[in-house]
Scaffold this active site. Structure first.
Site, short mmCIF file in Angstrom:
data_model
loop_
_atom_site.label_atom_id
_atom_site.label_comp_id
_atom_site.label_asym_id
_atom_site.label_seq_id
_atom_site.Cartn_x
_atom_site.Cartn_y
_atom_site.Cartn_z
N LEU A 143 29.37 -54.38 -96.04
CA LEU A 143 30.62 -55.02 -96.44
C LEU A 143 31.81 -54.37 -95.76
O LEU A 143 32.71 -55.06 -95.26
CB LEU A 143 30.77 -54.95 -97.97
CG LEU A 143 32.02 -55.64 -98.53
CD1 LEU A 143 32.03 -57.14 -98.23
CD2 LEU A 143 32.15 -55.41 -100.03
N SER A 186 33.42 -56.46 -105.37
CA SER A 186 32.23 -56.86 -104.62
C SER A 186 31.19 -57.63 -105.43
O SER A 186 30.41 -58.39 -104.85
CB SER A 186 31.59 -55.63 -103.98
OG SER A 186 31.27 -54.68 -104.98
N THR A 216 12.56 -58.38 -97.64
CA THR A 216 13.63 -57.38 -97.71
C THR A 216 13.34 -56.33 -98.78
O THR A 216 12.44 -56.49 -99.59
CB THR A 216 15.00 -58.03 -97.98
OG1 THR A 216 16.01 -57.07 -97.66
CG2 THR A 216 15.14 -58.47 -99.42
N GLY A 225 28.46 -48.78 -99.65
CA GLY A 225 27.10 -48.31 -99.92
C GLY A 225 26.50 -47.98 -98.57
O GLY A 225 26.71 -46.91 -98.00
N LYS A 263 26.94 -60.47 -101.26
CA LYS A 263 25.73 -60.38 -100.45
C LYS A 263 25.13 -61.73 -100.07
O LYS A 263 24.35 -61.82 -99.12
CB LYS A 263 24.69 -59.50 -101.13
CG LYS A 263 25.08 -58.03 -101.07
CD LYS A 263 23.86 -57.16 -100.92
CE LYS A 263 24.24 -55.70 -100.71
NZ LYS A 263 24.91 -55.14 -101.90
N GLU A 317 33.60 -44.72 -102.06
CA GLU A 317 32.24 -44.40 -102.48
C GLU A 317 32.24 -43.75 -103.85
O GLU A 317 33.24 -43.20 -104.29
CB GLU A 317 31.65 -43.35 -101.52
CG GLU A 317 31.22 -43.88 -100.19
CD GLU A 317 30.62 -42.77 -99.34
OE1 GLU A 317 29.55 -43.01 -98.79
OE2 GLU A 317 31.21 -41.69 -99.24
N SER A 348 18.14 -52.76 -103.96
CA SER A 348 18.28 -52.31 -105.35
C SER A 348 18.80 -53.46 -106.21
O SER A 348 19.08 -53.28 -107.37
CB SER A 348 19.24 -51.13 -105.41
OG SER A 348 20.51 -51.54 -104.97
N GLY A 401 27.79 -39.78 -104.44
CA GLY A 401 27.09 -40.19 -103.21
C GLY A 401 28.05 -40.42 -102.06
O GLY A 401 28.23 -41.53 -101.60
N ASP A 410 28.04 -39.78 -98.88
CA ASP A 410 27.46 -39.61 -97.53
C ASP A 410 28.34 -40.23 -96.46
O ASP A 410 28.45 -39.71 -95.34
CB ASP A 410 26.05 -40.21 -97.46
CG ASP A 410 26.06 -41.70 -97.74
OD1 ASP A 410 26.34 -42.07 -98.89
OD2 ASP A 410 25.80 -42.49 -96.81
N SER A 441 47.47 -59.40 -110.58
CA SER A 441 47.68 -58.94 -111.95
C SER A 441 49.00 -58.20 -112.02
O SER A 441 49.21 -57.21 -111.31
CB SER A 441 46.54 -58.00 -112.35
OG SER A 441 46.96 -57.11 -113.37
N GLN A 497 18.63 -60.75 -104.70
CA GLN A 497 18.99 -62.07 -105.22
C GLN A 497 19.58 -62.94 -104.12
O GLN A 497 19.33 -64.14 -104.06
CB GLN A 497 20.04 -61.93 -106.33
CG GLN A 497 19.49 -61.33 -107.60
CD GLN A 497 20.60 -61.12 -108.61
OE1 GLN A 497 21.19 -62.07 -109.09
NE2 GLN A 497 20.89 -59.87 -108.91
C1 LIG Z 1 25.47 -54.01 -101.96
C2 LIG Z 1 26.67 -53.86 -102.77
C3 LIG Z 1 27.67 -52.96 -102.39
C4 LIG Z 1 27.57 -52.08 -101.18
O1 LIG Z 1 27.54 -52.86 -100.01
P1 LIG Z 1 27.11 -52.23 -98.60
O2 LIG Z 1 27.18 -53.37 -97.67
O3 LIG Z 1 25.71 -51.69 -98.76
O4 LIG Z 1 28.06 -51.14 -98.31
C5 LIG Z 1 28.81 -52.92 -103.17
N1 LIG Z 1 28.97 -53.68 -104.27
C6 LIG Z 1 28.02 -54.54 -104.67
C7 LIG Z 1 28.25 -55.35 -105.90
C8 LIG Z 1 26.84 -54.67 -103.93
O5 LIG Z 1 25.91 -55.52 -104.34
#
Ligand SMILES: *Cc1c(COP(=O)(O)O)cnc(C)c1O
Length: 321
Positions: free
Chosen positions: A186, A307, A78, A182, A56, A207, A81, A211, A213, A31, A86
């Site tokens: 990833l 992501s 599994t 998360g 994922k 992050e 969230s 959160g 952590d 962009s 999916q």
């Molecule tokens: C799961 C997810 C994350 C975080 O991924 P982790 O592997 O848990 O760190 C980030 N973005 C999206 C869209 C996700 O679905």
């Protein structure tokens, strides 16, 4: 069953072969506006355009592709969230096996519906009162199913690493890489690829402010557990990094920074308005850090992983309106 070893880049290469022709090789977008705003050359790896709308699928499909005949017969289990649910449901369907998914009661409606749509059996729990990992372990024992967790699993991490492998194969070496965080599947997989293909690349995890952590864990040298964070980045509302993921992150990731929910909304608007793509709040974490100058990127070649893109249309309207 013996514990699997911590994954290496070889495992990412193996995963890439297993998902080839099944996962999408997602586009890398640029962009002019983003480059002008930051003074950098930014390459966005668009996993919002991956099958089922997030990276994922890569890890889930890779993990299921390792099942033997007995595991295939009993099926996969599994807890998630949303997007991992999916991903498992779709991967299981493609592999012709049964999937059971444990989901929080407040998971976004679109994600629950999509999981059921892919043929997954959904079991709901209260994430403020019950421990999903304990529920998962109990069901796995009772039904003999194989539990594939959302991030802390070598095959999942290796699968997630294929996105950045593709990115760097396409762009060539990068100076910096930004990846959302998360539970760290990833980020750890991405770090394996970046360290192998672009060893000079500085890797930053991002992050939600509510959160952090991962940031605390990196600073203390041990996995810090926090309360369930309240953030619009629902895909990154994890309480603690995994054992496997932390090992890799501690070794290969230079820093972890945070962004606010308001900065995520700004990034969602940027993607919709300027780049014509739908990105879910969690999917904006890495981009928000770059677009807001949380880390200086001027003059650098920068990889940013988008992501995912799964967001209820109604919520999207509220964010963009
Ligand atoms: C799961 C997810 C994350 C975080 O991924 P982790 O592997 O848990 O760190 C980030 N973005 C999206 C869209 C996700 O679905």
């Amino acid at each position: 069953m013996q514990a699997l070893p911590v994954p290496t880049y070889d495992d990412v290469v193996d995963a890439a072969a297993r998902i080839e022709g099944i996962a999408h090789r997602t586009p890398v977008l640029t962009s002019t506006t983003a480059n002008e705003r930051t003074g950098a050359s930014i390459f966005f790896k668009c996993e919002n355009l991956q099958r089922m709308g997030a990276f994922k699928f890569r890890g889930a499909y890779n993990a299921i592709s390792h099942f033997d005949a007995e595991q295939r017969k009993a099926g996969v289990l599994t807890f998630s969230s949303g997007n991992h649910a999916q991903a498992i449901a779709l991967s299981a369907r493609l592999a012709g096996i049964h999937a059971t998914i444990i989901m929080p009661h407040d998971a976004p409606a679109a994600k629950v519906a999509a999981t059921r749509g892919y043929g997954g059996e959904v079991i709901v729990y209260d994430r403020y009162k019950e421990d999903r990992e304990a529920i998962g372990r109990r069901l796995a024992e009772e039904r003999g199913m194989t539990l594939i967790p959302p991030y802390d699993h070598p095959h999942v991490m290796a699968g997630q690493g294929t996105a950045v492998k593709e990115l760097i194969e396409e762009t060539g070496p990068l100076d910096m890489l930004f990846v959302c965080l998360g539970g760290g599947g990833l980020l750890s997989g991405s770090a394996l690829s970046a360290a192998a293909l672009s060893p000079q690349c500085q890797i930053t995890g991002v992050e939600p402010e509510a959160g952090n952590d991962g940031q605390q864990s990196l600073a203390r040298g041990e996995r810090v557990r926090i309360d369930v964070p309240k953030t619009i980045a629902d895909g990154a509302a994890t309480q603690q990094l995994g054992v496997y993921t932390f090992e890799v992150i501690q070794r290969l990731v230079q820093q972890i920074v945070t962004v606010s929910d308001a900065q995520l909304v700004d990034a969602m608007r940027f993607f919709a308005q300027r780049m014509k793509i739908v990105v879910e709040p969690t999917g904006c974490l890495a981009a928000a850090a770059v677009l807001n100058g949380i880390v200086p990127v001027k003059g650098r070649r920068v990889g940013v992983v988008i992501s995912g893109g799964n967001v209820d249309l109604e919520r999207l309207g509220q964010f963009l309106g």
